[in-house]
Scaffold this motif. Structure first.
Motif, PDB file in Angstrom:
ATOM      1  N   LYS A   1       3.101  11.520  -8.397  1.00 15.03           N
ATOM      2  CA  LYS A   1       2.456  12.157  -9.552  1.00 15.03           C
ATOM      3  C   LYS A   1       1.926  13.544  -9.208  1.00 15.03           C
ATOM      4  CE  LYS A   1       0.851   8.120 -12.076  1.00 15.03           C
ATOM      5  NZ  LYS A   1      -0.353   7.500 -12.629  1.00 15.03           N
ATOM      6  N   VAL A   2       1.704  13.782  -7.917  1.00 13.14           N
ATOM      7  CA  VAL A   2       1.204  15.072  -7.450  1.00 13.14           C
ATOM      8  C   VAL A   2       2.368  16.001  -7.127  1.00 13.14           C
ATOM      9  CG1 VAL A   2      -0.146  16.240  -5.663  1.00 13.14           C
ATOM     10  CG2 VAL A   2      -0.876  13.997  -6.504  1.00 13.14           C
ATOM     11  N   ASP A   3       3.373  15.468  -6.432  1.00 15.68           N
ATOM     12  CA  ASP A   3       4.515  16.262  -5.989  1.00 15.68           C
ATOM     13  C   ASP A   3       5.727  15.334  -5.855  1.00 15.68           C
ATOM     14  OD1 ASP A   3       5.580  18.849  -4.698  1.00 15.68           O
ATOM     15  OD2 ASP A   3       5.959  17.362  -3.125  1.00 15.68           O
ATOM     16  N   LYS A   4       6.751  15.593  -6.621  1.00 16.83           N
ATOM     17  CA  LYS A   4       7.943  14.721  -6.609  1.00 16.83           C
ATOM     18  C   LYS A   4       8.587  14.665  -5.215  1.00 16.83           C
ATOM     19  CE  LYS A   4       8.055  13.547 -10.949  1.00 16.83           C
ATOM     20  NZ  LYS A   4       7.461  12.269 -11.282  1.00 16.83           N
ATOM     21  N   VAL A   5       8.625  15.788  -4.511  1.00 20.04           N
ATOM     22  CA  VAL A   5       9.227  15.818  -3.179  1.00 20.04           C
ATOM     23  C   VAL A   5       8.457  14.896  -2.227  1.00 20.04           C
ATOM     24  CG1 VAL A   5       9.764  17.278  -1.181  1.00 20.04           C
ATOM     25  CG2 VAL A   5      10.228  18.103  -3.493  1.00 20.04           C
ATOM     26  N   ALA A   6       7.130  14.896  -2.330  1.00 16.97           N
ATOM     27  CA  ALA A   6       6.316  14.010  -1.488  1.00 16.97           C
ATOM     28  C   ALA A   6       6.659  12.548  -1.767  1.00 16.97           C
ATOM     29  CB  ALA A   6       4.828  14.259  -1.720  1.00 16.97           C
ATOM     30  N   GLY A   7       6.811  12.214  -3.020  1.00 15.72           N
ATOM     31  CA  GLY A   7       7.187  10.845  -3.369  1.00 15.72           C
ATOM     32  C   GLY A   7       8.551  10.478  -2.808  1.00 15.72           C
ATOM     33  N   TRP A   8       9.524  11.380  -2.944  1.00 16.96           N
ATOM     34  CA  TRP A   8      10.860  11.102  -2.417  1.00 16.96           C
ATOM     35  C   TRP A   8      10.877  11.091  -0.891  1.00 16.96           C
ATOM     36  CZ3 TRP A   8      14.373   8.692  -4.895  1.00 16.96           C
ATOM     37  CH2 TRP A   8      14.464   8.806  -6.278  1.00 16.96           C
ATOM     38  N   ALA A   9      10.006  11.864  -0.257  1.00 20.17           N
ATOM     39  CA  ALA A   9       9.946  11.872   1.210  1.00 20.17           C
ATOM     40  C   ALA A   9       9.457  10.524   1.753  1.00 20.17           C
ATOM     41  CB  ALA A   9       9.052  13.003   1.704  1.00 20.17           C
ATOM     42  N   LEU A  10       8.692   9.799   0.948  1.00 20.51           N
ATOM     43  CA  LEU A  10       8.220   8.471   1.357  1.00 20.51           C
ATOM     44  C   LEU A  10       9.224   7.363   1.044  1.00 20.51           C
ATOM     45  CD1 LEU A  10       4.441   8.583   0.348  1.00 20.51           C
ATOM     46  CD2 LEU A  10       5.400   8.549   2.659  1.00 20.51           C
ATOM     47  N   ALA A  11      10.220   7.651   0.212  1.00 23.46           N
ATOM     48  CA  ALA A  11      11.175   6.618  -0.207  1.00 23.46           C
ATOM     49  C   ALA A  11      11.916   5.959   0.963  1.00 23.46           C
ATOM     50  CB  ALA A  11      12.153   7.186  -1.235  1.00 23.46           C
TER      51      ALA A  11
ATOM     52  N   LEU B   1       0.827  -1.205   0.000  1.00 24.23           N
ATOM     53  CA  LEU B   1       0.000   0.000   0.000  1.00 24.23           C
ATOM     54  C   LEU B   1       0.863   1.258   0.000  1.00 24.23           C
ATOM     55  CD1 LEU B   1      -2.986   0.919   0.127  1.00 24.23           C
ATOM     56  CD2 LEU B   1      -2.729   1.002   2.603  1.00 24.23           C
ATOM     57  N   THR B   2       1.955   1.225   0.765  1.00 22.51           N
ATOM     58  CA  THR B   2       2.853   2.379   0.806  1.00 22.51           C
ATOM     59  C   THR B   2       3.566   2.562  -0.530  1.00 22.51           C
ATOM     60  OG1 THR B   2       3.132   2.115   3.188  1.00 22.51           O
ATOM     61  CG2 THR B   2       4.783   3.437   2.042  1.00 22.51           C
ATOM     62  N   GLY B   3       3.898   1.475  -1.201  1.00 19.80           N
ATOM     63  CA  GLY B   3       4.474   1.587  -2.537  1.00 19.80           C
ATOM     64  C   GLY B   3       3.512   2.257  -3.498  1.00 19.80           C
ATOM     65  N   TYR B   4       2.247   1.865  -3.421  1.00 21.81           N
ATOM     66  CA  TYR B   4       1.232   2.490  -4.279  1.00 21.81           C
ATOM     67  C   TYR B   4       1.011   3.949  -3.900  1.00 21.81           C
ATOM     68  CZ  TYR B   4      -3.102   3.090  -6.898  1.00 21.81           C
ATOM     69  OH  TYR B   4      -4.068   3.546  -7.758  1.00 21.81           O
ATOM     70  N   LEU B   5       1.020   4.246  -2.605  1.00 18.24           N
ATOM     71  CA  LEU B   5       0.883   5.630  -2.145  1.00 18.24           C
ATOM     72  C   LEU B   5       2.046   6.482  -2.651  1.00 18.24           C
ATOM     73  CD1 LEU B   5      -0.356   7.885  -0.391  1.00 18.24           C
ATOM     74  CD2 LEU B   5       0.934   6.934   1.548  1.00 18.24           C
ATOM     75  N   THR B   6       3.255   5.935  -2.563  1.00 20.82           N
ATOM     76  CA  THR B   6       4.435   6.661  -3.051  1.00 20.82           C
ATOM     77  C   THR B   6       4.292   6.973  -4.535  1.00 20.82           C
ATOM     78  OG1 THR B   6       5.802   5.559  -1.391  1.00 20.82           O
ATOM     79  CG2 THR B   6       6.955   6.562  -3.255  1.00 20.82           C
ATOM     80  N   TYR B   7       3.865   5.998  -5.301  1.00 21.63           N
ATOM     81  CA  TYR B   7       3.631   6.188  -6.740  1.00 21.63           C
ATOM     82  C   TYR B   7       2.555   7.255  -6.980  1.00 21.63           C
ATOM     83  CZ  TYR B   7       1.804   5.118 -11.390  1.00 21.63           C
ATOM     84  OH  TYR B   7       1.344   5.207 -12.673  1.00 21.63           O
ATOM     85  N   THR B   8       1.463   7.168  -6.246  1.00 18.54           N
ATOM     86  CA  THR B   8       0.348   8.105  -6.420  1.00 18.54           C
ATOM     87  C   THR B   8       0.775   9.527  -6.086  1.00 18.54           C
ATOM     88  OG1 THR B   8      -1.273   6.378  -5.939  1.00 18.54           O
ATOM     89  CG2 THR B   8      -2.008   8.655  -5.666  1.00 18.54           C
ATOM     90  N   TRP B   9       1.381   9.710  -4.908  1.00 18.82           N
ATOM     91  CA  TRP B   9       1.755  11.063  -4.498  1.00 18.82           C
ATOM     92  C   TRP B   9       2.931  11.615  -5.291  1.00 18.82           C
ATOM     93  CZ3 TRP B   9       1.019  11.213   1.533  1.00 18.82           C
ATOM     94  CH2 TRP B   9      -0.314  11.508   1.799  1.00 18.82           C
TER      95      TRP B   9
END
Length: 188
Positions: A144-154, A134-142
Motif C-alpha cells: 500500500k506504500v510502495d508496489k515495488v516493496a510489496g513485489w520485492a517481498l513476494a 506476519l510476512t504476508g501481512y507485511l507484504t500487504y501493508t508495504w
C-alpha cells in the motif's frame, strides 16, 4: 491493524540507508547460520526424513542470501516511499510496516536455532507459520506504500510457504522428534 512500536522497531537509519537495509538481514542471517554450525546443520538435514521435493542442503545458503537482500531492499523502498510521502496514511503504514518487519526478522532468525541447534520441530513449525502469516501481512501493508516493496517481498513469502511445508513435513516424518538425529550428528 498493527501499531508502530519504536521499542520493537529497528532504528530508522537502518531503513534510510540502502546498504544498511540490504546488508543487515544478510549479515544477521549468515551469523545465525554460522552459529548453528553449517556442517552440523547439513548433517542433521541429511539425516532427517524429508518430504517430497525437499532440495539438497547446499541450496539453502544462496537462496536465503538473495531473499534476505530482497527483504532489505523492500524495507528501504517502503520506508523511503512512506517517509517522503505527503499522504499521512502512507507514512503511518511505512512505520507500522517497520515494526512488522523487525518482528518478522526476529522470527526468521529464531527458526534455524529452533530447528537445528535445539532440535525442536514443533516450536520451529509454530515459528515459521507465525513468520509466514506476519510476512504476508507485511507484504500487504508495504504494498500500500510502495508496489515495488510489496513485489520485492513476494519471493520471500513464496519461499516461506515452501519452507513451512518442509519444516512441518520433516517434523511429521520424523515423529516430531529430532533427538536421535542430533545424536547421529554429534557422533560423526
Amino acid at each position: 491493524m498493527t501499531t508502530y512500536i519504536p521499542s520493537l522497531t529497528l532504528p530508522a537509519f537502518v531503513f534510510e540507508k540502502p546498504a544498511a537495509a540490504v546488508l543487515l538481514p544478510i549479515v544477521l542471517g549468515q551469523a545465525v547460520g554460522l552459529s548453528a554450525r553449517p556442517d552440523g546443520s547439513k548433517k542433521t538435514y541429511n539425516a532427517l526424513k524429508q518430504p517430497p521435493y525437499a532440495p539438497p542442503a547446499h541450496i539453502f545458503a544462496p537462496v536465503w542470501t538473495v531473499l534476505y537482500g530482497s527483504m532489505g531492499y523492500a524495507a528501504y523502498r517502503a520506508w523511503t516511499a512512506g517517509m517522503n510521502s505527503f499522504d499521512a496514511n502512507k507514512v503511518l503504514l511505512a512505520k507500522q510496516g517497520a515494526t512488522l518487519y523487525t518482528i518478522q526478522l526476529g522470527l526468521n532468525l529464531l527458526w534455524m536455532p529452533l530447528f537445528f541447534s535445539l532440535g525442536r520441530p514443533i516450536e520451529a513449525t509454530v515459528d515459521i507459520v507465525a513468520l509466514t502469516g506476519l510476512t504476508g501481512y507485511l507484504t500487504y501493508t508495504w504494498s500500500k506504500v510502495d508496489k515495488v516493496a510489496g513485489w520485492a517481498l513476494a519471493p520471500y513469502l513464496g519461499w516461506l510457504g515452501f519452507a513451512t511445508y518442509l519444516c512441518a513435513g520433516a517434523g511429521y516424518l520424523n515423529n516430531w522428534d529430532f533427538h536421535g538425529k542430533q545424536k547421529v550428528q554429534k557422533e560423526e
